[in-house]
Design an enzyme around this catalytic site. Structure first.
Site, short mmCIF file in Angstrom:
data_model
loop_
_atom_site.label_atom_id
_atom_site.label_comp_id
_atom_site.label_asym_id
_atom_site.label_seq_id
_atom_site.Cartn_x
_atom_site.Cartn_y
_atom_site.Cartn_z
N CYS A 33 -3.19 3.23 -4.47
CA CYS A 33 -3.71 1.93 -4.91
C CYS A 33 -5.24 1.84 -4.87
O CYS A 33 -5.80 0.87 -5.36
CB CYS A 33 -3.14 0.83 -4.03
SG CYS A 33 -3.58 1.09 -2.31
N CYS A 102 1.48 1.93 2.06
CA CYS A 102 0.36 1.18 2.64
C CYS A 102 0.27 1.42 4.15
O CYS A 102 -0.82 1.41 4.73
CB CYS A 102 0.53 -0.31 2.41
SG CYS A 102 1.01 -0.72 0.73
FE1 FES Z 1 -3.00 -0.62 -1.26
FE2 FES Z 1 -1.05 -1.70 0.09
S1 FES Z 1 -1.31 -1.76 -2.06
S2 FES Z 1 -2.68 -0.55 0.84
#
Ligand code: FES
Length: 123
Positions: A33, A102
């Site tokens: 992400c 995450c």
């Molecule tokens: Fe990036 Fe959770 S979406 S750390």
């Protein structure tokens, strides 16, 4: 999507910021992400005296970092380095499957901070 425990930890995160006079630091990015996490530690006599985190991340990243830093304070360096993202997820009562990645941020940042400490303290 998140359970109440996770939401509570996100709303009232513990150990946010940077430890004053830290002697170990670890920073990691999440390739999935693009979020970033930094952990600072104050280690004295092989014990984690204080731990704090800063993150540009989602609810799960904040909740797991908050929980992970709380779990390692007071532990030895060896005990802290054994903490896994699974332990943290369990302590939070679970995370949605798409949010498991995450939780790896905190584990990795703690691992890097401990490595940093060991490097600085090599005799
Ligand atoms: Fe990036 Fe959770 S979406 S750390």
């Amino acid at each position: 999507m998140y359970n109440d425990r996770v939401i509570e930890e996100f709303r009232h995160p513990q150990n946010v910021g940077e430890v004053e006079n830290y002697n170990a630091i670890g920073t990691v990015g999440n390739e999935v992400c693009g979020d970033i996490m930094q952990i600072t530690l104050r280690i004295e006599d092989n014990i984690i005296k204080d731990a704090k985190f800063k993150t540009f991340g989602c609810t799960a990243a904040v909740a797991t970092s908050s929980m992970a830093t709380s779990m390692i304070i007071g532990k030895t360096v060896e005990e802290a380095s054994k903490l896994t993202n699974k332990d943290v997820i369990e302590a939070l009562g679970g995370l949605p499957p798409q949010k498991i990645h995450c939780s790896v941020l905190a584990e990795e940042a703690i691992g890097l901070a401990i490595e940093d400490y060991k490097k600085k303290n090599q005799k």
